[in-house]
Enzyme design. Structure first.
Site, short mmCIF file in Angstrom:
data_model
loop_
_atom_site.label_atom_id
_atom_site.label_comp_id
_atom_site.label_asym_id
_atom_site.label_seq_id
_atom_site.Cartn_x
_atom_site.Cartn_y
_atom_site.Cartn_z
CG HIS A 247 33.50 32.51 -21.75
ND1 HIS A 247 32.31 32.98 -21.26
CD2 HIS A 247 34.22 32.10 -20.68
CE1 HIS A 247 32.32 32.88 -19.94
NE2 HIS A 247 33.47 32.34 -19.56
CD GLN B 171 33.65 31.55 -15.77
OE1 GLN B 171 33.82 31.46 -16.98
NE2 GLN B 171 34.62 31.31 -14.90
CB CYS C 106 31.37 35.10 -26.89
SG CYS C 106 31.79 35.15 -25.14
CB CYS D 110 27.77 34.01 -23.73
SG CYS D 110 28.08 35.77 -23.86
CD GLU D 111 23.52 38.28 -19.23
OE1 GLU D 111 23.77 39.45 -18.90
OE2 GLU D 111 22.80 37.52 -18.55
CG HIS D 112 27.24 39.79 -22.83
ND1 HIS D 112 28.31 39.56 -22.00
CD2 HIS D 112 26.35 40.50 -22.09
CE1 HIS D 112 28.09 40.11 -20.82
NE2 HIS D 112 26.92 40.69 -20.86
CG HIS D 113 28.57 37.59 -27.86
ND1 HIS D 113 29.32 37.71 -26.71
CD2 HIS D 113 28.78 38.73 -28.56
CE1 HIS D 113 29.98 38.85 -26.72
NE2 HIS D 113 29.67 39.50 -27.83
#
Length: 194
Positions: A154, A126, A156, A85-88
């Site tokens: 996920h 995703q 996250c 995940c690019e956010h976390h």
């Protein structure tokens, strides 16, 4: 991906130095026995899980395109993937199904899994992963339409934040005849057992 990645030693050392700093910042001692080799191992691991940045999925796809007279749907399902995940910077993983209707050519089945890996092995969301696989197959192969379904879990969402253990995310992308013909989308879903 399979197999061991070959890493540039200077790049591994540079990334490892950052992991060592992170360990210190969170209150750990990178010199204690269990952590002495962790920065290097973590550096190699992050290079492995982001190997897609060093691949060209279109080149991968075009290595196995073959003539084909048929025009019925081709579906490859249960292609497992692992992404980040690019956010976390936490893992997400699941399965993808790819369907297409050939227009004079087909692609080697293993290339579909390689295309999925090439995009999954990057910092991702995703929704984008699903779209990229659909668009790449459309670029690589003459088709009457492409459809991609992706189901992912996920970490996250499972191990931080809302901590919903049973959650799963489903994403779709499609084009060509799949966009204009709901019956074809239903046929694809039937092949998936949905």
């Amino acid at each position: 991906m399979g197999g061991k990645e070959n890493h540039d030693e200077n790049l591994v050392k540079e990334i490892a130095s950052h992991y060592e700093a992170i360990l210190r910042l969170i209150g750990e001692d990178p010199e204690r026995e269990g952590l002495k080799k962790t920065p290097v191992r973590a550096a190699k691991a992050i290079l492995d899980v982001t190997a897609g940045y060093r691949q060209d999925p279109l080149t991968v796809a075009k290595q196995a395109v073959f003539e084909h007279e048929g025009s019925q749907m081709v579906v490859v399902k249960d292609i497992e993937f692992y992404s980040t995940c690019e956010h976390h910077i936490l893992p997400f993983f699941g399965k993808m199904a790819v369907g297409y209707i050939p227009d004079g050519k087909i692609i080697g089945l293993s290339k579909l899994a390689r295309i999925v890996n090439s995009f999954a092995r990057r910092l991702q969301v995703q929704e984008r992963l699903t779209r990229q696989v659909c668009e790449l197959l459309t670029q690589a192969l003459p088709t009457k339409g492409v459809i991609v379904a992706c189901e992912g879990e996920h970490l996250c969402m499972k191990m931080r934040g809302v901590e919903k253990q049973e959650s799963a995310t489903v994403t779709f992308d499609y084009n060509g005849v799949f966009a204009s013909d709901p019956a074809l989308r239903m046929e694809f879903m039937h092949h998936l057992g949905k």
